[in-house]
Scaffold this motif. Structure first.
Motif, short mmCIF file in Angstrom:
data_model
loop_
_atom_site.label_atom_id
_atom_site.label_comp_id
_atom_site.label_asym_id
_atom_site.label_seq_id
_atom_site.Cartn_x
_atom_site.Cartn_y
_atom_site.Cartn_z
N ALA A 37 0.82 -1.21 0.00
CA ALA A 37 0.00 0.00 0.00
C ALA A 37 0.86 1.26 0.00
O ALA A 37 0.60 2.21 -0.75
N SER A 81 2.60 1.72 -3.38
CA SER A 81 1.66 2.14 -4.43
C SER A 81 1.42 3.64 -4.36
O SER A 81 1.24 4.30 -5.39
N ASN A 82 1.43 4.18 -3.15
CA ASN A 82 1.21 5.62 -2.97
C ASN A 82 2.46 6.44 -3.24
O ASN A 82 2.37 7.60 -3.62
N ASP A 83 3.63 5.83 -3.04
CA ASP A 83 4.90 6.56 -3.20
C ASP A 83 5.97 5.57 -3.69
O ASP A 83 6.42 4.72 -2.92
#
Length: 302
Positions: free
Chosen positions: A36, A39-41
């Protein structure tokens, strides 16, 4: 790449099924957290891998040393720890979570999946004075790096292999500032002739005259910075290794041969990486009564 391992005990006390009964969903929880965050950074995997080499948690202690000032990824480890605590309270160490997270970071970016033993405990003491004698700085010579690795029980081949961690991640301009100087007009000029001039020009453009600032970062690997592959070694042979500690691998016949081997064979690099990673993650660990299970990764239990 910096080494800041502050464990002590026997790696033989680790086990691949250590949490099979006490926290069977541990690896899934850590993987989901890392996935997670990544995926964001896309910078997260590189930060987690670097964090493993530092392995320095603790407020105003090891973490306060300037060598650790630019570290990232702590928040991901803390999130994973909080999730694990919900389902397996007072059971899993931050040290184990960090190793698993770094392993997952490599796999998520294209590297090999590795089964790692667990059972580590967290240290009860964290001192800033422990950092400097245990780090490999980006300006180190090959002999300096060999000394540090040897003291940790890691081989010369491990040194070359683990340098491949620079295939992902980024660094502040100050980490390679010794390779440049400011001229009378305030412009950066290359003084390390081992660095490719075209690549050097790209770095000076990115860093400007603020090479000592910590706000500007560049990718460790100018080829595929977010993919764990053997591109680092190919860039190294093209004299595009970002750090002095990268470039010196070309100055020794034995390390040069290893660099060429990895540059030409990604699978060979992955095989060696898996073995070296396990040795690194199992070096001088605390187990049993020598450590504790921290409730928060940033604070020693009090």
């Amino acid at each position: 790449m910096l080494l800041c391992l502050s464990y002590s005990a026997h790696s033989s006390e680790l086990a691949f099924d250590f949490y099979a009964a006490s926290c069977p969903m541990l690896e899934t929880m850590v993987k989901d957290t890392v996935r997670a965050a990544s995926s964001n950074d896309p910078r997260v995997p590189g930060r987690l891998l670097r964090l493993l080499f530092h392995d320095c948690f603790g407020n105003d202690t090891e973490r306060s040393d300037p060598a650790n000032a630019s570290l990232g990824g702590f928040e991901v480890i803390e999130v994973a720890k909080n999730v694990v605590e919900m389902f397996c309270p007072d059971t899993v160490s931050c040290a184990d979570i960090l190793v698993l997270a770094a392993r997952d970071a490599v796999e998520f970016t294209g590297g090999p999946g590795i089964e790692v033993p667990t059972g580590r405990k967290d240290g009860k003491i964290s001192l800033a004075s422990n950092v400097r004698p245990n780090i490999v700085d980006t300006s180190f010579s090959l002999n300096q790096m060999k000394h540090i690795f040897s003291a940790k029980g890691l081989s010369f081949d491990d040194l070359v292999t683990l340098s491949g961690a620079h295939t992902i991640g980024s660094a502040h301009c100050s980490a390679f500032s010794e390779r440049f100087k400011l001229d009378s007009k305030g412009n950066l000029k290359l003084i390390d002739t081992s660095l490719d001039s075209t690549y050097a020009a790209e770095l000076t453009q990115q860093c400007g005259a603020s090479q000592a600032q910590t706000s500007i970062t560049v990718n460790n690997d100018p080829g595929t910075p977010f993919i764990f592959d053997n591109e680092y070694y190919q860039m190294l042979l093209a004299h595009k290794g970002l750090f002095e500690s990268d470039a010196v691998l070309l100055d020794n016949a034995k390390s040069l041969k290893k660099v060429e081997e990895f540059a030409n064979d990604k699978n060979r690099f992955f095989e060696n990486w898996a073995q070296a990673f396990l040795r690194l993650a199992s070096t001088d660990v605390k187990t049993g009564e020598d450590g504790e299970i921290r409730r928060s990764c940033s604070v020693i239990n009090g």
